[in-house]
Design an enzyme around this catalytic site. Sequence first.
Site, PDB file in Angstrom:
ATOM      1  N   TYR A 133     -63.344  -0.057  71.006  1.00 39.91           N
ATOM      2  CA  TYR A 133     -62.886   1.098  70.231  1.00 39.91           C
ATOM      3  C   TYR A 133     -61.486   0.760  69.735  1.00 39.91           C
ATOM      4  O   TYR A 133     -61.146  -0.411  69.579  1.00 39.91           O
ATOM      5  CB  TYR A 133     -62.939   2.318  71.162  1.00 39.91           C
ATOM      6  CG  TYR A 133     -62.725   3.655  70.515  1.00 39.91           C
ATOM      7  CD1 TYR A 133     -63.443   4.049  69.389  1.00 39.91           C
ATOM      8  CD2 TYR A 133     -61.813   4.564  71.051  1.00 39.91           C
ATOM      9  CE1 TYR A 133     -63.255   5.290  68.809  1.00 39.91           C
ATOM     10  CE2 TYR A 133     -61.622   5.811  70.492  1.00 39.91           C
ATOM     11  CZ  TYR A 133     -62.348   6.170  69.366  1.00 39.91           C
ATOM     12  OH  TYR A 133     -62.156   7.401  68.803  1.00 39.91           O
ATOM     13  N   ARG A 186     -61.801   5.548  54.462  1.00 41.40           N
ATOM     14  CA  ARG A 186     -60.504   5.698  55.128  1.00 41.40           C
ATOM     15  C   ARG A 186     -60.663   5.300  56.595  1.00 41.40           C
ATOM     16  O   ARG A 186     -60.602   6.129  57.491  1.00 41.40           O
ATOM     17  CB  ARG A 186     -60.016   7.146  55.004  1.00 41.40           C
ATOM     18  CG  ARG A 186     -58.576   7.355  55.411  1.00 41.40           C
ATOM     19  CD  ARG A 186     -58.303   8.807  55.729  1.00 41.40           C
ATOM     20  NE  ARG A 186     -59.116   9.294  56.823  1.00 41.40           N
ATOM     21  CZ  ARG A 186     -58.804   9.147  58.106  1.00 41.40           C
ATOM     22  NH1 ARG A 186     -57.710   8.492  58.482  1.00 41.40           N
ATOM     23  NH2 ARG A 186     -59.600   9.630  59.044  1.00 41.40           N
ATOM     24  N   LYS A 204     -68.111   4.416  68.104  1.00 38.49           N
ATOM     25  CA  LYS A 204     -68.151   5.821  68.537  1.00 38.49           C
ATOM     26  C   LYS A 204     -69.395   6.095  69.370  1.00 38.49           C
ATOM     27  O   LYS A 204     -69.338   6.775  70.401  1.00 38.49           O
ATOM     28  CB  LYS A 204     -68.128   6.748  67.323  1.00 38.49           C
ATOM     29  CG  LYS A 204     -66.842   6.727  66.520  1.00 38.49           C
ATOM     30  CD  LYS A 204     -65.770   7.584  67.133  1.00 38.49           C
ATOM     31  CE  LYS A 204     -64.515   7.596  66.264  1.00 38.49           C
ATOM     32  NZ  LYS A 204     -63.445   8.418  66.832  1.00 38.49           N
ATOM     33  N   GLU A 276     -67.207  10.542  60.093  1.00 42.47           N
ATOM     34  CA  GLU A 276     -66.096   9.681  60.511  1.00 42.47           C
ATOM     35  C   GLU A 276     -65.443   8.973  59.323  1.00 42.47           C
ATOM     36  O   GLU A 276     -66.133   8.357  58.501  1.00 42.47           O
ATOM     37  CB  GLU A 276     -66.588   8.592  61.482  1.00 42.47           C
ATOM     38  CG  GLU A 276     -66.854   9.072  62.894  1.00 42.47           C
ATOM     39  CD  GLU A 276     -65.595   9.401  63.669  1.00 42.47           C
ATOM     40  OE1 GLU A 276     -64.495   8.976  63.259  1.00 42.47           O
ATOM     41  OE2 GLU A 276     -65.711  10.082  64.695  1.00 42.47           O
ATOM     42  N   ASP A 277     -64.132   9.066  59.250  1.00 37.99           N
ATOM     43  CA  ASP A 277     -63.313   8.252  58.349  1.00 37.99           C
ATOM     44  C   ASP A 277     -63.714   8.356  56.878  1.00 37.99           C
ATOM     45  O   ASP A 277     -63.747   7.371  56.146  1.00 37.99           O
ATOM     46  CB  ASP A 277     -63.319   6.784  58.817  1.00 37.99           C
ATOM     47  CG  ASP A 277     -62.556   6.614  60.123  1.00 37.99           C
ATOM     48  OD1 ASP A 277     -61.980   7.604  60.600  1.00 37.99           O
ATOM     49  OD2 ASP A 277     -62.529   5.503  60.669  1.00 37.99           O
ATOM     50  N   ASP A 299     -64.909  14.369  63.180  1.00 41.38           N
ATOM     51  CA  ASP A 299     -64.081  13.903  64.290  1.00 41.38           C
ATOM     52  C   ASP A 299     -62.616  13.804  63.899  1.00 41.38           C
ATOM     53  O   ASP A 299     -61.730  14.061  64.702  1.00 41.38           O
ATOM     54  CB  ASP A 299     -64.604  12.542  64.766  1.00 41.38           C
ATOM     55  CG  ASP A 299     -64.012  12.134  66.099  1.00 41.38           C
ATOM     56  OD1 ASP A 299     -63.746  13.022  66.929  1.00 41.38           O
ATOM     57  OD2 ASP A 299     -63.805  10.926  66.309  1.00 41.38           O
ATOM     58  N   ASP A 300     -62.341  13.424  62.653  1.00 44.04           N
ATOM     59  CA  ASP A 300     -60.949  13.261  62.208  1.00 44.04           C
ATOM     60  C   ASP A 300     -60.250  14.607  62.069  1.00 44.04           C
ATOM     61  O   ASP A 300     -59.055  14.724  62.346  1.00 44.04           O
ATOM     62  CB  ASP A 300     -60.914  12.503  60.874  1.00 44.04           C
ATOM     63  CG  ASP A 300     -61.630  11.166  60.966  1.00 44.04           C
ATOM     64  OD1 ASP A 300     -61.155  10.304  61.717  1.00 44.04           O
ATOM     65  OD2 ASP A 300     -62.682  11.002  60.328  1.00 44.04           O
ATOM     66  N   ASN A 441     -53.759   5.324  64.042  1.00 48.17           N
ATOM     67  CA  ASN A 441     -54.440   4.122  64.520  1.00 48.17           C
ATOM     68  C   ASN A 441     -54.623   3.126  63.382  1.00 48.17           C
ATOM     69  O   ASN A 441     -54.679   3.509  62.227  1.00 48.17           O
ATOM     70  CB  ASN A 441     -55.828   4.492  65.072  1.00 48.17           C
ATOM     71  CG  ASN A 441     -55.745   5.247  66.379  1.00 48.17           C
ATOM     72  OD1 ASN A 441     -54.984   4.881  67.250  1.00 48.17           O
ATOM     73  ND2 ASN A 441     -56.524   6.304  66.514  1.00 48.17           N
ATOM     74  N   ASN A 485     -56.346  10.404  72.226  1.00 50.71           N
ATOM     75  CA  ASN A 485     -57.409   9.751  71.473  1.00 50.71           C
ATOM     76  C   ASN A 485     -58.660  10.609  71.509  1.00 50.71           C
ATOM     77  O   ASN A 485     -58.999  11.194  72.537  1.00 50.71           O
ATOM     78  CB  ASN A 485     -57.691   8.364  72.078  1.00 50.71           C
ATOM     79  CG  ASN A 485     -58.511   7.501  71.150  1.00 50.71           C
ATOM     80  OD1 ASN A 485     -59.658   7.800  70.868  1.00 50.71           O
ATOM     81  ND2 ASN A 485     -57.925   6.423  70.675  1.00 50.71           N
TER      82      ASN A 485
END
Length: 521
Positions: A133, A186, A204, A276-277, A299-300, A441, A485
Amino acid sequence: MASNGVSGLDMEKKSGGGGGVEDIYGEDSATEDQLVTPRTVSVASGYTLLRDPHHNKGLAFTEKERDAHYLRGLLPPAVLNQDLQEKRLMHNLRQYKVPLQRYMAMMDLQERNERLFYKLLIDNVEELLPVVYTPTVGEACQKYGSIFRRPQGLYISLKEKGKILEVLKNWPERSIQVIVVTDGERILGLGDLGCQGMGIPVGKLSLYTALGGLRPSACLPVTIDVGTNNEQLLKDEFYIGLKQRRATGQEYAELLHEFMCAVKQNYGERVLVQFEDFANHNAFELLAKYSKTHLVFNDDIQGTASVVLAGLIASLKLVGGSLAEHTFLFLGAGEAGTGIAELIALEISKQTKAPLEETRKKIWLVDSKGLIVHSRMESLQHFKKPWAHEHESIRALLDAVKSIKPTVLIGSSGVGKTFTKEVVEAMTSFNEKPLILALSNPTSQSECTAEEAYTWSKGRAIFASGSPFDPVEYNGKLFVPGQANNAYIFPGFGLGLIMSGAIRVHEDMLLAACEYTNQHI
């Protein structure tokens, strides 16, 4: 087929000798004295079995199993139980000095012996979490084309438009409970990595099993490939994705809508889709659009917010006061920053019964153009507008710190080294114990390091980061930095959604997760 022709449904399960990862993800409870797959209708045998990561046990196959499954001669004669295999592999992993080599070794293990992979991860989670991770997964995504060996998830590109339901049916597992999906625009603080963002859903979901206890076969990693605007990748002969600029607007929206509809049609109402992202503009729109019709979680936006709020509540034991008595300043007003800010405001509103519009006034955000203030309202993106308060314009973070005098400074900018010595010293000048959270991160993008925070604050800061930092010795005292985190919340939160049979995510669920997590910090 198994050599004795007996289906897994006919096999009698033996007691004792269980444990390990098999019990954790509840799929196959095979031990050294059991048949390899007691719950499946049939299993491969011989050479094929050794190349099936779901059922391969390597040298842990017993003499009896080697006879039953035509493995004689295909393995060295030694029989090593799972504990001994774990000991050998951990010894080998520790020989690698480069984190990416450890990552590749772990991915190789996952592809050949899944149960041993999860045993290693569960038994050595503190050591191996940074490998599978953050921060190592960021470098893995950057180099995904070069280290690519075997597909680990489902790739859905513009080429599959109109056929996404068929593509989902190509995935071998039918009972999917959670999907982690990215479009790679991203990735962490590294920007647009296109198709190479697959490392994030894979990482994840490995934590959904290791930390949340979901069966690996119930987890599906997905990358939506609509192209990339990363010039370096477009020129890279080893790039594994579509070599075209990103699709936007209607073309993008139609592909995502087809995907979301196909997911619901194929897996049902209760499948969890975790975004995610995605870039800010898409992330907020997708969450707003599909939260009304699907079980979705970003999640972000929501995961980061939950774990940070839980950490802030826990930190009150050290700094005193209630959440409502603190003043918050963010560097970064994207998905993470505004998501955290909104959840803090909701929690204060819940505690004080004050209107949300009032509790937001304790929270200030700085973006690339400076402090978000009311005079900028016309030019702000919609998700920033609730944070535009009455104040003079301020461009620099240091000036904002001096003017607002926050008790809590939170970095979610994706830009490293932005919490300078002057900023930390300013925070320390009017706070006995300044709360400093450098959340971006991977480690290279962290707003400051743990050592910098403790040194510049003369050991007074309460510090947490998104990626791990080693303990710091200052003035003869050892400081162990916290880690805010998402891994501390999304596996349990997702598991709760699945176990409860929820079909929508509500804000109250997030607040409950924060409060429960805080009790166990």
